[in-house]
Design a protein around this motif. Structure first.
Motif, short mmCIF file in Angstrom:
data_model
loop_
_atom_site.label_atom_id
_atom_site.label_comp_id
_atom_site.label_asym_id
_atom_site.label_seq_id
_atom_site.Cartn_x
_atom_site.Cartn_y
_atom_site.Cartn_z
N SER A 235 0.85 -1.19 0.00
CA SER A 235 0.00 0.00 0.00
C SER A 235 0.88 1.24 0.00
O SER A 235 1.84 1.33 0.78
CB SER A 235 -0.92 0.00 1.24
OG SER A 235 -1.67 1.21 1.30
N SER A 335 -6.09 5.59 2.38
CA SER A 335 -5.59 4.60 1.41
C SER A 335 -5.12 3.33 2.10
O SER A 335 -5.35 2.22 1.60
CB SER A 335 -4.44 5.21 0.58
OG SER A 335 -3.36 5.57 1.40
N THR A 336 -4.49 3.48 3.27
CA THR A 336 -4.05 2.30 4.01
C THR A 336 -5.25 1.52 4.54
O THR A 336 -5.27 0.28 4.49
CB THR A 336 -3.11 2.69 5.16
OG1 THR A 336 -2.06 3.51 4.68
CG2 THR A 336 -2.53 1.46 5.83
N ALA A 339 -6.72 -0.54 1.76
CA ALA A 339 -5.91 -1.72 1.44
C ALA A 339 -6.10 -2.81 2.48
O ALA A 339 -6.26 -4.00 2.14
CB ALA A 339 -4.44 -1.32 1.33
#
Length: 414
Positions: A235, A335-336, A339
């Motif tokens: 990620s 975003s993490t 993921a």
């Protein structure tokens, strides 16, 4: 225990966060137990005596394989390797120095994380690569291929039929790209994940522990097989902007860029991100990495430091003619989380994750004031591991990325 403060340049903060998902925590020793049988010891401080006593407390160490990730400000690597060899001779163990630790209490710095894999659930074959500076890539690939064949024979007839590979490598070796590619070639179709050892951004010397010794200029590869479902992943949170930088003068062996677009590298990079060259620092590089396009996908090529001659040292390989693009940040927490949520759904629930998190992600999180959010997110998804000088994912050596191996909890709990 007495807290040993890190000697490096950074202090990432130590929020007192509660770890909500551990099945069992032995408060005095900070042990966390996972459904897979993996155990993680997080120790605040630098007493080798206490560490050995805590590891000894699990019982017959011949039933385990150990990985230790630790601050060399807390424990001397050579002393630790010697004591593990003398005091815990029955425990096969590897590990490395770090640029911070991912613990059951969140993202910390200056600590020790000891992870034990039960041999009842995991079959593990280690290989030490002795000399990264002069070792031929063909020889490395051949050695890995030979280990892979031996590992296949070892697991024949067992339930441990799904393999993956972990790589720990000297983060100051300047050899990670070539070595990672050679390892991946020798592994054939076995997925590879890993991280480069650190030394708290002092950039002097990092250490790999294996076979009862601590070395620089080495790497260790672990092929691990298990019946527990797992997934490797990566990620990052940068997309390309419109700002292009072409390398017009460089020293590839030392990862130094002297010129971008036929101008001094530091000046051209500073202009591209909109700050004065004299203001460039670690936070600038963390918040504004450059990315390179490989096979239709963009990967970070992060800058380590600015040099007195206005050249730039990089964490990854660089060469004349390479076209770099200034990265544009997306939300790191968001975003993490996306993921990790996808991995959780794929596995039907995460038991735990062994993660390798770039030091520059930590700096960027601190700079953007999302450090606590990242720490809490890692706690929620049971991420443990260490801060790196680079990350390995399949055949690639990366920067400014979280790579990891996630284990599912469905079969692990049966």
């Amino acid at each position: 225990m007495t807290r040993v403060e890190p000697k490096g340049l950074l202090d990432f903060g130590r929020a007192a966060l509660t770890y909500p998902h551990a099945e069992n925590v032995l408060a005095d020793l900070n042990w966390t137990h996972y459904a897979s049988g993996i155990r993680a010891l997080h120790m605040r401080g630098g007493s080798v005596d206490v560490l050995c006593e805590a590891v000894r407390s699990v019982g017959d160490l011949g039933h385990w394989f150990g990985c230790v990730f630790f601050s060399d400000a807390a424990i001397d690597p050579v002393d630790l390797a010697e004591r593990l060899r003398m005091d815990l001779p029955e425990l096969e163990c590897t590990g490395c120095t770090t640029a911070g630790e991912l613990t059951p209490e969140g993202i910390l710095d200056g600590d020790v994380l000891f992870v034990l894999f039960p041999r009842a659930a995991f079959t593990i074959s280690p290989l030490v690569i002795d000399d990264l500076a002069t070792g031929g890539m063909g020889d490395i690939a051949a050695s890995v291929a030979a280990m892979r064949e031996q590992h296949t024979l070892k697991t024949a007839g067992t339930a441990h039929d799904k393999p993956f590979a972990l790589c720990l490598i000297d983060g100051m070796s300047y050899a990670e790209e070539a070595v990672t590619a050679a390892i991946f070639w020798g592994l054939d179709d076995i997925p590879l994940i890993g991280g480069s050892a650190g030394d708290h951004m002092e950039f002097r010397k990092t250490f790999i522990l294996a076979n009862g010794s601590a070395w620089s200029g080495r790497a260790v590869i672990l092929i691990i097989s298990t019946a527990i479902p797992f997934q490797i992943f990566k990620s990052d949170n940068f997309i390309p902007s419109a700002q292009k930088l072409v390398v017009t003068a460089s020293d590839p062996d030392k990862r130094i860029v002297y010129e971008f677009n036929a101008a001094p590298a530091a000046d051209e990079y500073a202009a591209a991100i909109g700050i004065a060259p004299e203001s460039l620092n670690a936070m600038s590089f963390a918040s504004h990495p450059v990315v390179v396009r490989v096979g239709g996908e963009y990967f970070c090529r992060s800058i380590q430091k600015v040099n007195p001659d206005r050249s730039l040292s990089f964490f990854c390989a660089i060469d004349d003619g390479v076209v770099l693009t200034v990265g544009k940040a997306q939300g790191m927490v968001e975003s993490t989380r996306a993921a990790l949520t996808e991995v959780d759904q794929n596995l039907g629930g995460i038991d735990m994750i062994l993660g390798f998190d770039c030091i520059l992600r930590r700096l960027d999180a601190q700079n953007r004031q999302v450090f606590r959010g990242m720490s809490e997110l890692y706690q929620m998804h049971r991420v443990i591991g260490f801060g790196t000088y680079g990350e390995q994912y399949q055949s690639l050596h990366l920067n400014q990325t979280l790579t990891g191996i996630a284990f599912g909890r469905a079969l692990a709990a049966e």
